[in-house]
Design a protein around this motif. Structure first.
Motif, PDB file in Angstrom:
ATOM      1  N   UNK A 198     -59.625  -3.526 -44.634  1.00 48.79           N
ATOM      2  CA  UNK A 198     -59.848  -2.136 -44.225  1.00 48.79           C
ATOM      3  C   UNK A 198     -59.249  -1.892 -42.845  1.00 48.79           C
ATOM      4  N   UNK A 199     -58.862  -0.654 -42.538  1.00 49.28           N
ATOM      5  CA  UNK A 199     -58.371  -0.338 -41.197  1.00 49.28           C
ATOM      6  C   UNK A 199     -59.458  -0.621 -40.154  1.00 49.28           C
ATOM      7  N   UNK A 200     -59.038  -1.006 -38.957  1.00 52.63           N
ATOM      8  CA  UNK A 200     -59.988  -1.344 -37.897  1.00 52.63           C
ATOM      9  C   UNK A 200     -60.693  -0.118 -37.329  1.00 52.63           C
ATOM     10  N   UNK A 201     -60.239   1.054 -37.670  1.00 50.62           N
ATOM     11  CA  UNK A 201     -60.863   2.294 -37.197  1.00 50.62           C
ATOM     12  C   UNK A 201     -59.986   3.479 -37.503  1.00 50.62           C
ATOM     13  N   UNK A 202     -60.311   4.616 -36.923  1.00 48.82           N
ATOM     14  CA  UNK A 202     -59.530   5.832 -37.162  1.00 48.82           C
ATOM     15  C   UNK A 202     -58.518   6.095 -36.059  1.00 48.82           C
ATOM     16  N   UNK A 203     -58.512   5.243 -35.039  1.00 44.77           N
ATOM     17  CA  UNK A 203     -57.575   5.379 -33.932  1.00 44.77           C
ATOM     18  C   UNK A 203     -57.147   4.017 -33.439  1.00 44.77           C
ATOM     19  N   UNK A 204     -56.276   4.010 -32.441  1.00 45.71           N
ATOM     20  CA  UNK A 204     -55.795   2.756 -31.863  1.00 45.71           C
ATOM     21  C   UNK A 204     -56.972   1.996 -31.262  1.00 45.71           C
ATOM     22  N   UNK A 205     -57.154   0.784 -31.708  1.00 47.56           N
ATOM     23  CA  UNK A 205     -58.301  -0.030 -31.275  1.00 47.56           C
ATOM     24  C   UNK A 205     -58.306  -0.227 -29.762  1.00 47.56           C
ATOM     25  N   UNK A 206     -57.153  -0.548 -29.192  1.00 47.71           N
ATOM     26  CA  UNK A 206     -57.090  -0.795 -27.744  1.00 47.71           C
ATOM     27  C   UNK A 206     -57.225   0.490 -26.939  1.00 47.71           C
ATOM     28  N   UNK A 207     -56.540   1.554 -27.367  1.00 45.00           N
ATOM     29  CA  UNK A 207     -56.656   2.831 -26.649  1.00 45.00           C
ATOM     30  C   UNK A 207     -58.091   3.333 -26.657  1.00 45.00           C
ATOM     31  N   UNK A 208     -58.777   3.168 -27.781  1.00 45.42           N
ATOM     32  CA  UNK A 208     -60.181   3.594 -27.861  1.00 45.42           C
ATOM     33  C   UNK A 208     -61.013   2.844 -26.823  1.00 45.42           C
ATOM     34  N   UNK A 209     -60.786   1.545 -26.694  1.00 45.77           N
ATOM     35  CA  UNK A 209     -61.544   0.740 -25.746  1.00 45.77           C
ATOM     36  C   UNK A 209     -61.246   1.084 -24.295  1.00 45.77           C
ATOM     37  N   UNK A 210     -60.038   1.591 -24.049  1.00 43.14           N
ATOM     38  CA  UNK A 210     -59.618   1.923 -22.689  1.00 43.14           C
ATOM     39  C   UNK A 210     -59.765   3.406 -22.355  1.00 43.14           C
ATOM     40  N   UNK A 211     -60.173   4.206 -23.331  1.00 41.63           N
ATOM     41  CA  UNK A 211     -60.261   5.643 -23.119  1.00 41.63           C
ATOM     42  C   UNK A 211     -58.904   6.309 -23.096  1.00 41.63           C
ATOM     43  N   UNK A 212     -57.913   5.674 -23.709  1.00 41.67           N
ATOM     44  CA  UNK A 212     -56.551   6.202 -23.721  1.00 41.67           C
ATOM     45  C   UNK A 212     -56.273   7.096 -24.911  1.00 41.67           C
ATOM     46  N   UNK A 213     -54.996   7.359 -25.130  1.00 40.97           N
ATOM     47  CA  UNK A 213     -54.551   8.246 -26.197  1.00 40.97           C
ATOM     48  C   UNK A 213     -53.265   7.697 -26.790  1.00 40.97           C
ATOM     49  N   UNK A 214     -52.859   8.272 -27.929  1.00 39.17           N
ATOM     50  CA  UNK A 214     -51.688   7.784 -28.643  1.00 39.17           C
ATOM     51  C   UNK A 214     -50.887   8.943 -29.214  1.00 39.17           C
ATOM     52  N   UNK A 215     -49.637   8.648 -29.586  1.00 36.80           N
ATOM     53  CA  UNK A 215     -48.776   9.637 -30.236  1.00 36.80           C
ATOM     54  C   UNK A 215     -48.958   9.520 -31.749  1.00 36.80           C
ATOM     55  N   UNK A 216     -48.637   8.355 -32.317  1.00 37.35           N
ATOM     56  CA  UNK A 216     -48.810   8.094 -33.747  1.00 37.35           C
ATOM     57  C   UNK A 216     -49.480   6.737 -33.919  1.00 37.35           C
ATOM     58  N   UNK A 217     -50.026   6.525 -35.110  1.00 39.81           N
ATOM     59  CA  UNK A 217     -50.756   5.285 -35.387  1.00 39.81           C
ATOM     60  C   UNK A 217     -50.056   4.436 -36.438  1.00 39.81           C
ATOM     61  N   UNK A 218     -50.203   3.114 -36.293  1.00 34.50           N
ATOM     62  CA  UNK A 218     -49.662   2.131 -37.225  1.00 34.50           C
ATOM     63  C   UNK A 218     -50.787   1.181 -37.614  1.00 34.50           C
ATOM     64  N   UNK A 219     -50.741   0.722 -38.881  1.00 36.70           N
ATOM     65  CA  UNK A 219     -51.786  -0.162 -39.420  1.00 36.70           C
ATOM     66  C   UNK A 219     -51.171  -1.480 -39.856  1.00 36.70           C
ATOM     67  N   UNK A 220     -51.726  -2.579 -39.392  1.00 33.79           N
ATOM     68  CA  UNK A 220     -51.240  -3.905 -39.756  1.00 33.79           C
ATOM     69  C   UNK A 220     -51.554  -4.173 -41.229  1.00 33.79           C
ATOM     70  N   UNK A 221     -50.544  -4.572 -41.985  1.00 33.24           N
ATOM     71  CA  UNK A 221     -50.724  -4.853 -43.410  1.00 33.24           C
ATOM     72  C   UNK A 221     -51.377  -6.208 -43.649  1.00 33.24           C
ATOM     73  N   UNK A 222     -51.448  -7.042 -42.627  1.00 32.81           N
ATOM     74  CA  UNK A 222     -52.057  -8.366 -42.784  1.00 32.81           C
ATOM     75  C   UNK A 222     -53.552  -8.357 -42.495  1.00 32.81           C
ATOM     76  N   UNK A 223     -53.984  -7.549 -41.502  1.00 34.99           N
ATOM     77  CA  UNK A 223     -55.394  -7.621 -41.097  1.00 34.99           C
ATOM     78  C   UNK A 223     -56.080  -6.272 -40.938  1.00 34.99           C
ATOM     79  N   UNK A 224     -55.330  -5.163 -41.009  1.00 37.61           N
ATOM     80  CA  UNK A 224     -55.929  -3.841 -40.884  1.00 37.61           C
ATOM     81  C   UNK A 224     -55.994  -3.290 -39.475  1.00 37.61           C
ATOM     82  N   UNK A 225     -55.561  -4.064 -38.480  1.00 30.44           N
ATOM     83  CA  UNK A 225     -55.598  -3.595 -37.097  1.00 30.44           C
ATOM     84  C   UNK A 225     -54.827  -2.284 -36.968  1.00 30.44           C
TER      85      UNK A 225
END
Length: 116
Positions: free
Chosen positions: A12-39
């Motif tokens: 499953x995807x690790x969340x609905x947004x970038x895992x690291x940006x969420x933890x840092x209070x940041x933002x993103x342009x577009x999202x990518x999902x790892x096909x091996x682990x869901x990150x």
């Protein structure tokens, strides 16, 4: 050249947004999902470039777009688009989540902060 990292169609995807940006209070342009682990990480236009960082840290070379309506894969090793299987749902961030996102954290001058 090493063998390709296996794709886990059940991860499953690790969340609905970038895992690291969420933890840092940041933002993103577009999202990518790892096909091996869901990150879920942000694209290379984003300030954090966390999807590429995930590849460099793990060697997981296949990422799928995590944007609504997109189903393409990127292979970091070959630096090319490739085809791949359907992954466990959901296939994108929520359609009501803005791009760039998330809502409330994208600066008004966001275009001045992206990588081109």
């Amino acid at each position: 050249m090493s063998e390709a990292t296996p794709v886990d169609t059940t991860a499953a995807p690790s969340g609905t947004g970038c895992q690291e940006c969420e933890g840092l209070g940041g933002w993103w342009v577009h999202l990518r999902r790892c096909a091996a682990c869901g990150h879920v990480g942000c694209c290379d236009s984003s300030p954090g470039q966390h999807a590429t960082a995930h590849f460099r840290e793990t060697g997981h070379e296949l990422m799928r777009s995590f944007e609504p309506g997109e189903d393409w894969y990127w292979n970091y090793r070959t630096e090319s688009t490739v085809t791949g299987p359907e992954l466990a749902p959901p296939s994108s961030h929520p359609v009501d989540q803005p791009t760039p996102g998330p809502a409330g954290r994208v600066p008004a001058d966001w275009r001045d902060h992206i990588h081109r």
